[in-house]
Write an enzyme that holds these catalytic residues in place. Structure first.
Site, PDB file in Angstrom:
ATOM      1  N   ARG A 161      24.254 -42.621  49.382  1.00 29.29           N
ATOM      2  CA  ARG A 161      25.008 -41.553  48.156  1.00 29.29           C
ATOM      3  C   ARG A 161      24.559 -39.996  47.911  1.00 29.29           C
ATOM      4  O   ARG A 161      25.194 -39.942  47.363  1.00 29.29           O
ATOM      5  CB  ARG A 161      23.966 -42.775  47.384  1.00 29.29           C
ATOM      6  CG  ARG A 161      24.802 -43.717  47.180  1.00 29.29           C
ATOM      7  CD  ARG A 161      23.764 -44.369  46.013  1.00 29.29           C
ATOM      8  NE  ARG A 161      24.333 -43.994  44.767  1.00 29.29           N
ATOM      9  CZ  ARG A 161      23.845 -43.950  43.555  1.00 29.29           C
ATOM     10  NH1 ARG A 161      22.961 -44.899  43.254  1.00 29.29           N
ATOM     11  NH2 ARG A 161      24.974 -43.875  42.256  1.00 29.29           N
ATOM     12  N   ASP A 162      23.983 -39.158  48.790  1.00 26.97           N
ATOM     13  CA  ASP A 162      24.538 -38.298  49.017  1.00 26.97           C
ATOM     14  C   ASP A 162      24.475 -37.523  50.020  1.00 26.97           C
ATOM     15  O   ASP A 162      23.782 -36.432  50.842  1.00 26.97           O
ATOM     16  CB  ASP A 162      22.781 -37.325  47.997  1.00 26.97           C
ATOM     17  CG  ASP A 162      23.042 -37.439  46.729  1.00 26.97           C
ATOM     18  OD1 ASP A 162      23.965 -37.282  45.971  1.00 26.97           O
ATOM     19  OD2 ASP A 162      21.451 -38.127  46.543  1.00 26.97           O
ATOM     20  N   CYS A 163      25.527 -37.765  51.001  1.00 26.21           N
ATOM     21  CA  CYS A 163      24.983 -37.961  52.580  1.00 26.21           C
ATOM     22  C   CYS A 163      26.100 -36.550  52.832  1.00 26.21           C
ATOM     23  O   CYS A 163      26.913 -36.503  53.525  1.00 26.21           O
ATOM     24  CB  CYS A 163      25.586 -39.537  53.125  1.00 26.21           C
ATOM     25  SG  CYS A 163      25.458 -39.627  54.992  1.00 26.21           S
TER      26      CYS A 163
END
EC number: 2.7.1.235
Length: 265
Positions: A161-163
């Site tokens: 999700r915060d890649c």
């Protein structure tokens, strides 16, 4: 619920872990209404503490309206760390976790991880590649490793999700040889764990990775190399099967770039 590993099992034996966490002092990295991130030293080693203090009703409603699950505690990161170790993906080492309370508005939790040092984020390591290109073999080695990590992560049911490349840490010293290459993925507090990663969330991770690496001088050939490693398919087949993702990546990356520019004005 409290889970402790060495050295906390010894240092905090017979003590209230939540009270011990409250006394920790160090460098504050982030201070939000419901979350605090602190780097501290204990018994001669450096660690990170993330202290979650429930959440607000406003935050829950905002996330649900956006069709996102709000971060309600440290358990998500704790479980993601253990799952990644099972999958053979390098990440943080958790040494402490605690959670108490049922009401998500008042639930308190913490996670303590070893400080991964010495390391440098790929965002910083690759920052001057556009003007000072690295050795091609080193660049391809790093691209291949990140692609393999993300493939294993997704295959194992985790989406980040915060890649972004800032959340991949290169361990130092790195000599340029593959046997010395170690990269760890961090900041897993928003990660989701399922039996299978939905296509939508897989694509969000891949687009985030693509966008965050747009300014480091990667060529189309480099991007194709990543795709071949991630999908484990011939390039022609990837371009046919994933045409929607490729179009979506270009559109969304441009949109994110515009939004970032507007915020900085």
């Amino acid at each position: 619920m409290v889970e402790l590993k060495a050295p906390l099992t010894t240092l905090w034996r017979g003590k209230d872990a939540f009270e011990e966490v409250k006394t920790l002092q160090g460098e504050v990295f982030r201070e939000l209404e419901t979350r605090r991130t602190l780097r501290f030293e204990l018994d001669g080693k450096s660690y990170f503490l993330k202290w979650h203090k429930g959440t607000s009703l406003k935050e829950i409603v905002k996330n649900l309206i956006s069709l996102r699950m709000p971060v309600l505690g440290a358990d998500r990161e704790w479980h993601a760390i253990h799952r990644l170790h099972e999958l053979g993906v390098d990440t943080m080492h958790g040494v402490g976790f605690g959670e108490k309370g049922v009401n998500p508005l008042t639930r308190t939790s913490f996670i303590i991880t070893e400080d991964l040092t010495p390391t440098i984020s790929l965002e910083d390591y690759c920052a001057d590649w556009a003007v000072n290109p690295p050795d091609a073999q080193v660049k391809w080695m790093i691209i291949k490793r990140v692609a393999t990590m993300v493939r294993k992560m997704h295959a194992g049911g985790i989406n980040h999700r915060d890649c972004y490349i800032c959340h991949f840490l290169l361990h130092l010293p790195f000599t340029g040889r593959e046997e010395d290459l170690k990269i760890s993925v961090i900041d897993l507090h928003r990660a989701q764990i399922r039996q299978h990663v939905p296509l939508r969330w897989r694509d969000k991770d891949l687009i985030g990775l693509y966008f965050s690496s747009m300014n480091i001088g990667l060529t189309q050939r480099d991007i194709f190399r990543f795709m071949r490693e991630y999908f484990s398919l011939p390039l022609r087949e990837i371009l046919q099967k994933e045409s929607g993702l490729i179009h979506q990546a270009d559109v969304k990356a441009a949109r994110i770039k515009e939004r970032t520019i507007r915020k900085n004005l």
